[in-house]
Structure formats: C-alpha cells, structure tokens
Design a protein around this motif. Sequence first.
Motif, PDB file in Angstrom:
ATOM      1  N   TRP A  14       0.840  -1.210   0.000  1.00  0.00           N
ATOM      2  CA  TRP A  14       0.000   0.000   0.000  1.00  0.00           C
ATOM      3  C   TRP A  14       0.866   1.247   0.000  1.00  0.00           C
ATOM      4  O   TRP A  14       0.532   2.244  -0.603  1.00  0.00           O
ATOM      5  CB  TRP A  14      -0.992  -0.003   1.168  1.00  0.00           C
ATOM      6  N   ARG A  15       2.030   1.192   0.636  1.00  0.00           N
ATOM      7  CA  ARG A  15       2.930   2.351   0.654  1.00  0.00           C
ATOM      8  C   ARG A  15       3.503   2.607  -0.735  1.00  0.00           C
ATOM      9  O   ARG A  15       3.625   3.744  -1.173  1.00  0.00           O
ATOM     10  CB  ARG A  15       4.056   2.134   1.655  1.00  0.00           C
ATOM     11  N   GLU A  16       3.866   1.543  -1.425  1.00  0.00           N
ATOM     12  CA  GLU A  16       4.382   1.694  -2.778  1.00  0.00           C
ATOM     13  C   GLU A  16       3.312   2.237  -3.713  1.00  0.00           C
ATOM     14  O   GLU A  16       3.576   3.101  -4.559  1.00  0.00           O
ATOM     15  CB  GLU A  16       4.913   0.350  -3.293  1.00  0.00           C
ATOM     16  N   GLU A  17       2.079   1.759  -3.565  1.00  0.00           N
ATOM     17  CA  GLU A  17       0.974   2.263  -4.385  1.00  0.00           C
ATOM     18  C   GLU A  17       0.734   3.737  -4.110  1.00  0.00           C
ATOM     19  O   GLU A  17       0.556   4.536  -5.033  1.00  0.00           O
ATOM     20  CB  GLU A  17      -0.300   1.460  -4.112  1.00  0.00           C
ATOM     21  N   LEU A  18       0.725   4.096  -2.834  1.00  0.00           N
ATOM     22  CA  LEU A  18       0.507   5.491  -2.465  1.00  0.00           C
ATOM     23  C   LEU A  18       1.619   6.373  -3.001  1.00  0.00           C
ATOM     24  O   LEU A  18       1.367   7.440  -3.566  1.00  0.00           O
ATOM     25  CB  LEU A  18       0.404   5.618  -0.935  1.00  0.00           C
ATOM     26  N   THR A  19       2.851   5.930  -2.864  1.00  0.00           N
ATOM     27  CA  THR A  19       3.995   6.691  -3.375  1.00  0.00           C
ATOM     28  C   THR A  19       3.884   6.876  -4.884  1.00  0.00           C
ATOM     29  O   THR A  19       4.106   7.970  -5.411  1.00  0.00           O
ATOM     30  CB  THR A  19       5.312   5.972  -3.017  1.00  0.00           C
ATOM     31  N   HIS A  20       3.507   5.817  -5.583  1.00  0.00           N
ATOM     32  CA  HIS A  20       3.345   5.885  -7.030  1.00  0.00           C
ATOM     33  C   HIS A  20       2.229   6.867  -7.398  1.00  0.00           C
ATOM     34  O   HIS A  20       2.388   7.710  -8.279  1.00  0.00           O
ATOM     35  CB  HIS A  20       3.039   4.492  -7.592  1.00  0.00           C
ATOM     36  N   ASP A  21       1.089   6.765  -6.700  1.00  0.00           N
ATOM     37  CA  ASP A  21      -0.043   7.650  -6.982  1.00  0.00           C
ATOM     38  C   ASP A  21       0.311   9.110  -6.706  1.00  0.00           C
ATOM     39  O   ASP A  21      -0.053  10.000  -7.471  1.00  0.00           O
ATOM     40  CB  ASP A  21      -1.265   7.241  -6.162  1.00  0.00           C
ATOM     41  N   LEU A  22       1.020   9.361  -5.603  1.00  0.00           N
ATOM     42  CA  LEU A  22       1.416  10.733  -5.277  1.00  0.00           C
ATOM     43  C   LEU A  22       2.406  11.280  -6.301  1.00  0.00           C
ATOM     44  O   LEU A  22       2.310  12.436  -6.705  1.00  0.00           O
ATOM     45  CB  LEU A  22       2.017  10.800  -3.874  1.00  0.00           C
ATOM     46  N   ALA A  23       3.342  10.451  -6.723  1.00  0.00           N
ATOM     47  CA  ALA A  23       4.305  10.884  -7.739  1.00  0.00           C
ATOM     48  C   ALA A  23       3.579  11.206  -9.047  1.00  0.00           C
ATOM     49  O   ALA A  23       3.883  12.199  -9.709  1.00  0.00           O
ATOM     50  CB  ALA A  23       5.363   9.805  -7.955  1.00  0.00           C
ATOM     51  N   ASP A  24       2.612  10.379  -9.404  1.00  0.00           N
ATOM     52  CA  ASP A  24       1.832  10.605 -10.613  1.00  0.00           C
ATOM     53  C   ASP A  24       1.035  11.903 -10.516  1.00  0.00           C
ATOM     54  O   ASP A  24       1.022  12.718 -11.439  1.00  0.00           O
ATOM     55  CB  ASP A  24       0.900   9.414 -10.859  1.00  0.00           C
ATOM     56  N   ALA A  25       0.393  12.108  -9.380  1.00  0.00           N
ATOM     57  CA  ALA A  25      -0.395  13.338  -9.174  1.00  0.00           C
ATOM     58  C   ALA A  25       0.505  14.568  -9.187  1.00  0.00           C
ATOM     59  O   ALA A  25       0.158  15.601  -9.759  1.00  0.00           O
ATOM     60  CB  ALA A  25      -1.168  13.250  -7.859  1.00  0.00           C
ATOM     61  N   THR A  26       1.671  14.447  -8.570  1.00  0.00           N
ATOM     62  CA  THR A  26       2.619  15.565  -8.545  1.00  0.00           C
ATOM     63  C   THR A  26       3.078  15.911  -9.955  1.00  0.00           C
ATOM     64  O   THR A  26       3.135  17.080 -10.330  1.00  0.00           O
ATOM     65  CB  THR A  26       3.833  15.215  -7.659  1.00  0.00           C
ATOM     66  N   GLU A  27       3.388  14.907 -10.742  1.00  0.00           N
ATOM     67  CA  GLU A  27       3.834  15.147 -12.113  1.00  0.00           C
ATOM     68  C   GLU A  27       2.730  15.784 -12.951  1.00  0.00           C
ATOM     69  O   GLU A  27       2.970  16.708 -13.726  1.00  0.00           O
ATOM     70  CB  GLU A  27       4.312  13.843 -12.759  1.00  0.00           C
ATOM     71  N   LYS A  28       1.492  15.299 -12.779  1.00  0.00           N
ATOM     72  CA  LYS A  28       0.372  15.878 -13.535  1.00  0.00           C
ATOM     73  C   LYS A  28       0.140  17.325 -13.130  1.00  0.00           C
ATOM     74  O   LYS A  28      -0.141  18.179 -13.968  1.00  0.00           O
ATOM     75  CB  LYS A  28      -0.879  15.042 -13.332  1.00  0.00           C
ATOM     76  N   THR A  29       0.251  17.614 -11.834  1.00  0.00           N
ATOM     77  CA  THR A  29       0.077  18.984 -11.352  1.00  0.00           C
ATOM     78  C   THR A  29       1.174  19.878 -11.911  1.00  0.00           C
ATOM     79  O   THR A  29       0.908  20.983 -12.383  1.00  0.00           O
ATOM     80  CB  THR A  29       0.090  19.017  -9.817  1.00  0.00           C
TER      81      THR A  29
END
Length: 150
Positions: A14-29
Amino acid sequence: MFSAQPTETRPLTWREELTHDLADATEKTRAAWLSQRNVVATYLRAVMPHLEAAFHRGGLGHLRDRGMLPPSLTHPLTGREKQVIVRVARGMSNAKTGADLCLSEETIKTHLGRIYKKTGTHDRAHAVALLLIRGDITAADVLEPLDDDC
C-alpha cells in the motif's frame, strides 16, 4: 553467457501504491502548471460563482464564522472600490485616480488599503490580477472609456 531470467512480479504494498499515486499526481500537477493553459484561473472562474452564491444563501456561513473562507468571499468590493481598482488597473496614480473621482489622494489610499485587506493582497498589481481572475473586474471594465464621476 548471460541468460535473462524472468523477474518475479509481486504485488505492490500500500505504501508503494501510495507513493506511485502521489508521484503521478505531482507530475500531472507540475505539467498543468507549466502548460500554456492557466488551470488555476480556469478553475477559479468556474468555482467562485458557485461558492459565492452558496455563501450568500447562507450555506457557507459556518465556514465564514470559523475563518475558513478567504476575505474575498466574505467581503465583496463596494462600487467605489471597484471604480478605484479599475483606474489602478489602467495604470493611474493615486493622485490621478483621486482627481478623476473627485476624491483626495488619501481617500484613494484608504480605498486601496481596504481592497488589499478584502483580497488578502499587499500591492496594486497583485490586487488587480486577483480581481481579474475572480471576475470582480473584467478586461472590458479596464478598456472601455471611463465616465466622468465628479
């Protein structure tokens, strides 16, 4: 000789998924901020009228009372403040704005101080930019001929 062995695929934690999702959201932003479109201004133009309508109906009163709304929603500009900021947006000095509105330069400074307080800004350029984004003043307000207000 090296032989490629298939790597085991394991499910992400779950931590890896969250990290991936946050990185993706950060890049999109970041990409949105860097793009030619002004995403924030578009968002504010779309959302602000709905927030203001809900506030004036009383739906956001509890947020206002708790200090959770920006001053721009709780304190709209007066007609005179709008006249002042439109002239400021045109590049007029305080003296010229005062002469144009038959007010003293000190009164213009008082109006600007109130505008800064209501918008949470500290200077003329920031106030004008924010009020244009919010739609309190428009390009037409700034470009149309001014009426004599004396």
